[in-house]
Each structure stands twice: as structure tokens, then as C-alpha cells.
Design a protein around this motif. Structure first.
Motif, PDB file in Angstrom:
ATOM      1  N   PRO A 210       0.914  -1.210   0.058  1.00 41.90           N
ATOM      2  CA  PRO A 210      -0.083  -0.119  -0.161  1.00 41.90           C
ATOM      3  C   PRO A 210       0.952   1.395   0.060  1.00 41.90           C
ATOM      4  O   PRO A 210       0.634   2.435  -0.810  1.00 41.90           O
ATOM      5  CB  PRO A 210      -0.875  -0.189   1.239  1.00 41.90           C
ATOM      6  N   LYS A 211       1.858   1.299   0.754  1.00 44.83           N
ATOM      7  CA  LYS A 211       2.990   2.452   1.034  1.00 44.83           C
ATOM      8  C   LYS A 211       3.348   2.936  -0.514  1.00 44.83           C
ATOM      9  O   LYS A 211       3.270   4.023  -0.897  1.00 44.83           O
ATOM     10  CB  LYS A 211       4.041   2.085   1.868  1.00 44.83           C
ATOM     11  N   VAL A 212       4.012   1.798  -1.233  1.00 40.78           N
ATOM     12  CA  VAL A 212       4.300   2.320  -2.487  1.00 40.78           C
ATOM     13  C   VAL A 212       3.377   2.970  -3.392  1.00 40.78           C
ATOM     14  O   VAL A 212       3.738   3.970  -4.179  1.00 40.78           O
ATOM     15  CB  VAL A 212       5.227   0.931  -3.183  1.00 40.78           C
ATOM     16  N   ALA A 213       2.147   2.315  -3.538  1.00 39.16           N
ATOM     17  CA  ALA A 213       0.869   2.704  -4.313  1.00 39.16           C
ATOM     18  C   ALA A 213       0.645   4.289  -3.895  1.00 39.16           C
ATOM     19  O   ALA A 213       0.491   4.954  -4.580  1.00 39.16           O
ATOM     20  CB  ALA A 213      -0.143   1.916  -4.227  1.00 39.16           C
ATOM     21  N   LEU A 214       0.657   4.360  -2.567  1.00 37.38           N
ATOM     22  CA  LEU A 214       0.032   5.771  -2.057  1.00 37.38           C
ATOM     23  C   LEU A 214       1.097   6.741  -2.333  1.00 37.38           C
ATOM     24  O   LEU A 214       0.769   7.961  -2.906  1.00 37.38           O
ATOM     25  CB  LEU A 214      -0.112   5.647  -0.594  1.00 37.38           C
ATOM     26  N   ILE A 215       2.379   6.352  -2.236  1.00 37.23           N
ATOM     27  CA  ILE A 215       3.353   7.673  -2.520  1.00 37.23           C
ATOM     28  C   ILE A 215       3.192   7.937  -4.166  1.00 37.23           C
ATOM     29  O   ILE A 215       3.101   8.962  -4.597  1.00 37.23           O
ATOM     30  CB  ILE A 215       4.592   7.114  -2.257  1.00 37.23           C
ATOM     31  N   LYS A 216       3.137   6.874  -5.075  1.00 36.20           N
ATOM     32  CA  LYS A 216       3.060   7.022  -6.364  1.00 36.20           C
ATOM     33  C   LYS A 216       1.804   8.075  -6.459  1.00 36.20           C
ATOM     34  O   LYS A 216       1.872   8.976  -7.406  1.00 36.20           O
ATOM     35  CB  LYS A 216       2.762   5.950  -7.019  1.00 36.20           C
ATOM     36  N   MET A 217       0.717   7.856  -5.947  1.00 30.13           N
ATOM     37  CA  MET A 217      -0.438   8.375  -5.987  1.00 30.13           C
ATOM     38  C   MET A 217      -0.367   9.951  -5.634  1.00 30.13           C
ATOM     39  O   MET A 217      -0.630  10.757  -6.038  1.00 30.13           O
ATOM     40  CB  MET A 217      -1.505   7.921  -5.283  1.00 30.13           C
ATOM     41  N   TYR A 218       0.566   9.976  -4.488  1.00 31.58           N
ATOM     42  CA  TYR A 218       0.695  11.428  -4.123  1.00 31.58           C
ATOM     43  C   TYR A 218       1.554  12.142  -5.162  1.00 31.58           C
ATOM     44  O   TYR A 218       1.401  13.364  -5.133  1.00 31.58           O
ATOM     45  CB  TYR A 218       1.508  11.232  -2.688  1.00 31.58           C
ATOM     46  N   VAL A 219       2.606  11.430  -5.638  1.00 28.93           N
ATOM     47  CA  VAL A 219       3.145  12.190  -6.768  1.00 28.93           C
ATOM     48  C   VAL A 219       2.382  12.812  -8.024  1.00 28.93           C
ATOM     49  O   VAL A 219       2.483  13.811  -8.327  1.00 28.93           O
ATOM     50  CB  VAL A 219       4.602  11.319  -7.415  1.00 28.93           C
ATOM     51  N   ILE A 220       1.611  11.737  -8.190  1.00 30.24           N
ATOM     52  CA  ILE A 220       0.432  12.243  -9.535  1.00 30.24           C
ATOM     53  C   ILE A 220      -0.309  13.363  -9.079  1.00 30.24           C
ATOM     54  O   ILE A 220      -0.648  14.288  -9.777  1.00 30.24           O
ATOM     55  CB  ILE A 220      -0.419  10.730  -9.877  1.00 30.24           C
ATOM     56  N   SER A 221      -0.841  13.094  -7.766  1.00 30.25           N
ATOM     57  CA  SER A 221      -1.578  14.286  -7.060  1.00 30.25           C
ATOM     58  C   SER A 221      -0.913  15.503  -7.284  1.00 30.25           C
ATOM     59  O   SER A 221      -1.678  16.669  -7.613  1.00 30.25           O
ATOM     60  CB  SER A 221      -2.357  13.716  -5.804  1.00 30.25           C
ATOM     61  N   GLY A 222       0.323  15.521  -6.858  1.00 27.92           N
ATOM     62  CA  GLY A 222       1.347  16.590  -6.752  1.00 27.92           C
ATOM     63  C   GLY A 222       1.179  17.385  -8.358  1.00 27.92           C
ATOM     64  O   GLY A 222       1.071  18.563  -8.295  1.00 27.92           O
ATOM     65  N   ALA A 223       1.599  16.484  -9.177  1.00 31.22           N
ATOM     66  CA  ALA A 223       1.360  17.166 -10.508  1.00 31.22           C
ATOM     67  C   ALA A 223       0.222  17.539 -11.044  1.00 31.22           C
ATOM     68  O   ALA A 223       0.188  18.688 -11.657  1.00 31.22           O
ATOM     69  CB  ALA A 223       1.734  15.733 -11.516  1.00 31.22           C
ATOM     70  N   VAL A 224      -0.885  17.295 -10.622  1.00 37.57           N
ATOM     71  CA  VAL A 224      -2.359  17.816 -10.912  1.00 37.57           C
ATOM     72  C   VAL A 224      -2.359  18.907 -10.198  1.00 37.57           C
ATOM     73  O   VAL A 224      -2.814  20.023 -10.806  1.00 37.57           O
ATOM     74  CB  VAL A 224      -3.415  16.655 -10.697  1.00 37.57           C
ATOM     75  N   ALA A 225      -2.133  18.997  -8.995  1.00 40.78           N
ATOM     76  CA  ALA A 225      -2.199  20.142  -8.452  1.00 40.78           C
ATOM     77  C   ALA A 225      -1.077  21.272  -8.987  1.00 40.78           C
ATOM     78  O   ALA A 225      -1.544  22.614  -8.875  1.00 40.78           O
ATOM     79  CB  ALA A 225      -1.897  20.181  -6.651  1.00 40.78           C
TER      80      ALA A 225
END
Lengths: 324, 254
Positions: A210-225
Motif C-alpha cells: 500500500p505504501k508504494v502505491a500511495l506515494i505514487k498517487m501522491y506524486v501524481i496528485s502533486g502533478a495535478v495540483a
């Protein structure tokens, strides 16, 4: 191609159509206030980004403007200090800045769960804010970062006082991001994230981290923001500390809850309703407008706990079920 | 046949109390073993030690000859040690097809893919519907889990485990909470498990144990007090004493 796929592609097209129609109506209704509409799009991107980590992954955060503000400052600093004034390159700088902030915030915030996670996110937004305040030779500190003058888009369309170019640019960015995110949330990775939100232990028992997936999602989220932040920097030609504030973070969470978490349409609905309502009542009643915003929120949370879009979607689904 | 799963002298104590005390066992591919024991015997702790959710004080766990004692739970799943849960842990908002597809994609290292959808991946859909079909869940594969019956959720729990193509499967009370009328389906699913899979089932229902297991291990107070055939377990004096007669009497009645 199965009927199921056709249906979801149909919904994508409806979504894209809805954004185009809403953007056109906005343009026709408020031709003199395109700056507000462009700001709604920028904040809408922030709320979409928040929805990715909160709505789809279940991460609690009150510091999400750190990603938005980092994107705004990255785009602004690229233009003001490095002479990178091409709007597309500035947007790219915003994406990088936001993604980097997403990585940092993700690594810190995901170390905890529940309330401690919330506290970490609040600490982070204050740290980001204070850092931008202190690094005033780069950021302009509390005066804001000025001296941002983007080139005409594709060398032809100037970012003028009327804000038409910025508005159209914003709508196109939003459509691109929305389309990519629709693909993302339906992908195997999106499915994995939904699983993590419901039961991280079950996901681990399937052999996924879960950790790896969530960090990936955070990076994507950062790109969108970061796209939102860059759009804000390009359209207003100034970046202020308020883009990195706790208030902005909390407001974006309020907009998400208002529209409905875990749905891209919900995030956009919440942003539009909140910001138009805020604009309207603050003009109509400058003394009590915050009271009215508060009353609206209480009403929505009490009577439509899934948010405006979520409740409407559930209502339509029930109607459809009854008919069949 | 050589062992696929070994536990060697496993020990774990909580604040001085030995909950798992020098437990050793070995399983070969195709084994059907039931682990039973009275409440508080340490079955749950044993499962957690084996899956890597708890660290033992001493002892070893081996999978396919490889020592995995220092490898975390996720790493052990990837090496073929898969468990099911006593209380179903399924994603209420997802469909059976999504559950199984996610397990298949994860097994193949494709769960990080950010584009495409499993519905348009023919290999995944084919495997998922074949697996769900075998368990009688194909008609429900696009319903939400929250809309299907508990017995069917238990079958889905088994389907998810099988989709990971395990070498060793730990089944934690696969029939717990299922109405009597539905246990037949679950027993059928257990009988149809792949023949080369090593299965360790933790179970209270002795009827199920006797029908399923070729070998029974009894755990009491953290130690193995019996390891042998189902026919001998009820005759064993130590086992009778551990249960104070309760299960022995029950099986006489049956």
C-alpha cells in the motif's frame, strides 16, 4: 468491446461534454469576470488532486495546498528568475514543482494514520508556508512573487487584461487532466488504490505494498495540483503566500466534501458551487457572507452526506433501478 | 516429495507467556492438513508468525527451501504463501470480477499499470471468469460484493487466494459464519482445490476437518500435542484431555 466498457467510455464523453458546456455557459454569463472562472478552474484542479489522495485512497490531509502552492511558485520562479516565460514550459515547471512537493508530503504524511496523519499534514503546510515566507529573495515573501509575464501562447495568443486566453488555456488544461484522470482511476492502479482505501491489510495479503502505491498517487496528485498552481501563476501573473496556506487547504477539503469525495465530477461540482456561492454572497452581503457559507455547508453535510454530486448520482441510480 | 513448507522450532512469547512454544511441521505439495485446537491454543499467533505479520523470538519458516523468517508478509505472499481470512475481508464497493482481476494483475506484476482497464484485457477476463465459474460465482461477477450473500463472499475469498496461484494456502476457518445450507458449496470448493497445492486449514467444525484433511495437527497451549491421521485423533488421550472431552464427545455423536 463489452457493453460495460462502452458505458464507461460514454460517461467519459459525457463528462468532457459537460465541462465544455459548463465552460461555454460560464463564458457567456460572465464575460467580464473570466478571471474568476479561471481561478475556479485552478482551484478545481487542486480539489481534483485532493480527491485522488483523500477520495480514492482515504488519506486524511489538511495540507494539500502545499502541492498547489509549490506548483505556483515553481512556475512563477521559472518565469521571474530564469526567464522561462513560455506558458507551456511554465506549466511543466508547475507539474515538476507540484510532483516534488507531492513526493515530500507523501513520504511524511503516509508515515501515520488517522489523527496523527492530519496533524502531520497541518504541520507540513505551515512549514511550506514559512519556508516560502523566509526565502523572500526567491519568492518575494509576504509581498508575493511578481514580475511574471508569460509569453503569448504558441506565440500568438496574448495573456491580456480580459483574460480570454488564460480562460481557454485553463479549460483545455482541465479537459486534458480530467481525461487522464478518468483513465487513471479505472486502471489497475486505480483499482489497487480503491482497495487500499477500503482495507490496506487485505491488499498486503494479495502481495501488494500500500505504501508504494500511495506515494505514487501522491506524486501524481502533486502533478495535478501543480498544473492548477501554474495556471494560477500564469493567469494572475503573481504568486502569493495564500496559495500555500492552511486556509486554502481547508477550503479545498470543504469543496471536495461539498461536491462528494471519490468522484472526479464531485470534486469539480463542489469547487464550482462553493466558489460561485462565495463570490455571489460576498458581493450581496459583505458582512454575513461567511455565515451563509457555513449554513450551506451544514445543510449539505446533514442532508446530503455524500455531497451534492454523490447524492444526485445515488438518487438517479435508485430511480434507474426502480424502473428496471 | 520434498517439502514446500517447513516450520522449524518456532517460538513466540508475549510478556513471558509462551504462546507458540517450539512448533515444527513440514508440508509437501498436495498435502491437506487441518490445524485444530481449543480456544487460546495459539492458532492465530501461529498463523501470524507463519504469514510474517508477527516476528518469532526464534525458529525458522521456510518456503520451497528458502528461509523467509526475515522476509515481511508481502514478500511471503509473492513467494507463494497465501492466506484467507476468518472474517471475510473483501472490498464492499468492488465486484467479484474486480477482486479476482486485481489478484491476477498483482500476481503478474501488472497492478501498477496506470492505463487500460482489466475489462479490456482478454487474458485477465478469461482467467477471472473461469475461476469464478468454477466456484459458481460467474453470474454475480459484476455485482457489488455488498450485494451478494455471505456464503458467496466466502467463496470469493477462496477465489482471490487461488488467483494468486499460491504454493501454500492457509485457510482460516473457511466456513465460519456460513449458514448450514451453504456449507456444501464451500466443501465442494475445498475438494476442488488444485491437487499440487499444500493446504493448511484452521477449522473448528470437526465434520469439515474429517472430510477434508488427510492429516490433523492439534495445538494446545502453544505446542503440538498430536500430528497424525484423522482416524487416530479422537482416540488420542492427550487430545481428549486438552479439549476436556468436548470435541471427542461431539464426534462420537456424529
Amino acid at each position: 468491446m463489452t457493453a460495460r466498457q462502452n458505458r464507461s467510455i460514454g460517461r467519459d464523453l459525457i463528462g468532457i461534454g459537460a465541462i465544455v458546456v459548463a465552460a461555454t455557459i460560464g463564458y457567456l454569463l460572465f464575460p467580464d469576470n473570466l478571471a474568476l472562472l479561471t481561478r475556479i478552474i485552478a482551484i478545481g484542479l487542486l480539489v481534483l488532486s485532493l480527491d485522488l489522495v483523500t477520495g480514492y485512497c482515504g488519506v486524511a490531509t489538511l495540507g494539500h495546498a502545499a502541492l498547489f502552492g509549490s506548483g505556483a511558485y515553481a512556475a512563477g520562479i521559472a518565469a521571474a528568475h530564469y526567464g522561462i516565460t513560455d506558458p507551456l514550459l511554465m506549466t511543466f515547471a508547475g507539474i515538476l514543482g507540484g510532483a516534488l512537493a507531492g513526493l515530500i508530503c507523501g513520504v511524511v504524511i503516509l508515515r501515520a494514520h488517522g489523527l496523527p496523519q492530519l496533524v502531520l499534514s497541518i504541520s507540513l503546510i505551515y512549514l511550506f508556508h514559512e519556508f516560502a515566507n523566509k526565502a523572500s529573495s526567491w519568492t518575494g515573501g509576504s509581498d508575493g512573487l511578481s514580475g511574471i509575464s508569460p509569453d503569448p501562447l504558441f506565440g500568438t495568443f496574448e495573456f491580456d487584461l480580459w483574460g480570454q486566453t488564460a480562460y481557454v488555456f485553463g479549460v483545455v488544461l482541465l479537459l486534458a487532466v480530467f481525461t487522464l484522470l478518468r483513465l487513471l482511476v479505472r486502471s489497475p492502479f486505480g483499482m489497487l488504490c480503491r482497495g487500499i482505501k477500503e482495507d490496506p491489510l487485505r491488499i498486503m495479503a494479495m502481495g501488494a505494498s500500500p505504501k508504494v502505491a500511495l506515494i505514487k498517487m501522491y506524486v501524481i496528485s502533486g502533478a495535478v495540483a501543480g498544473v492548477g498552481g501554474a495556471l494560477n501563476a500564469i493567469s494572475t501573473q503573481v504568486v502569493g503566500l495564500d496559495s500555500l496556506s492552511f486556509t486554502q487547504s481547508a477550503e479545498s477539503l470543504v469543496m471536495l466534501v461539498l461536491g462528494g469525495t471519490g468522484s472526479l465530477f464531485g470534486a469539480l461540482t463542489g469547487t464550482i458551487v462553493f466558489m460561485l456561492f462565495e463570490d455571489y454572497v460576498s458581493a450581496a452581503n459583505p458582512f454575513h457572507w461567511l455565515t451563509m457559507v457555513g449554513a450551506l455547508l451544514i445543510a449539505v453535510v446533514l442532508f446530503a452526506p455524500k455531497g451534492l454530486y454523490g447524492t444526485a448520482a445515488a438518487f438517479i441510480a435508485r430511480r434507474r433501478e426502480k424502473r428496471t | 516429495m520434498s517439502a514446500v513448507f517447513d516450520v522449524l522450532n518456532l517460538k513466540k512469547a508475549f510478556s513471558g507467556l509462551a504462546v507458540t512454544n517450539d512448533v515444527s511441521l513440514s508440508m509437501a505439495p498436495g498435502d491437506r492438513v487441518a490445524l485444530i485446537g481449543p480456544n487460546g491454543a495459539g492458532k492465530t499467533t501461529f498463523v501470524n508468525l507463519v504469514t510474517g505479520n508477527l516476528r518469532p523470538d526464534s525458529g525458522e519458516v521456510r518456503l520451497n527451501g528458502e528461509t523467509v523468517t526475515k522476509i515481511d508478509a508481502i514478500g511471503r505472499v509473492r513467494r507463494g504463501l497465501v492466506r484467507s481470512f476468518q472474517v471475510t475481508r473483501l472490498f464492499q464497493d468492488m465486484t467479484p470480477a474486480e477482486h479476482v482481476a486485481l489478484a491476477i494483475l498483482q500476481r503478474d506484476g501488472r497492478s501498477g499499470k496506470m492505463f487500460g482497464n482489466f475489462l479490456s484485457m482478454p487474458d485477465v477476463m478469461e482467467e477471472a471468469s473461469a475461476l469464478l465459474g468454477k466456484l459458481g460465482l460467474r453470474d454475480l461477477m459484476h455485482r457489488k460484493v455488498s450485494e451478494i450473500a455471505y456464503g458467496q463472499q466466502r467463496l470469493l475469498e477462496i477465489a482471490v487466494a487461488l488467483a494468486l496461484k499460491p504454493k501454500v494456502l492457509l485457510l482460516d476457518e473457511p466456513a465460519a459464519g456460513v449458514p448450514q445450507s451453504d456449507t456444501g458449496r464451500i466443501e465442494q470448493a475445498l475438494a476442488d482445490l488444485p491437487p499440487d497445492l499444500a493446504v493448511l486449514m484452521i477449522e473448528h467444525d470437526m465434520d469439515l476437518v474429517f472430510r477434508f484433511a488427510k492429516r490433523v495437527i492439534v495445538l494446545a497451549a502453544g505446542t503440538i500435542i498430536f500430528d497424525g491421521s484423522p482416524a487416530d485423533v479422537t482416540k488420542d488421550a492427550a487430545v481428549r484431555e486438552a479439549y476436556l472431552g468436548s470435541y471427542a464427545n461431539a464426534s462420537h455423536a456424529a
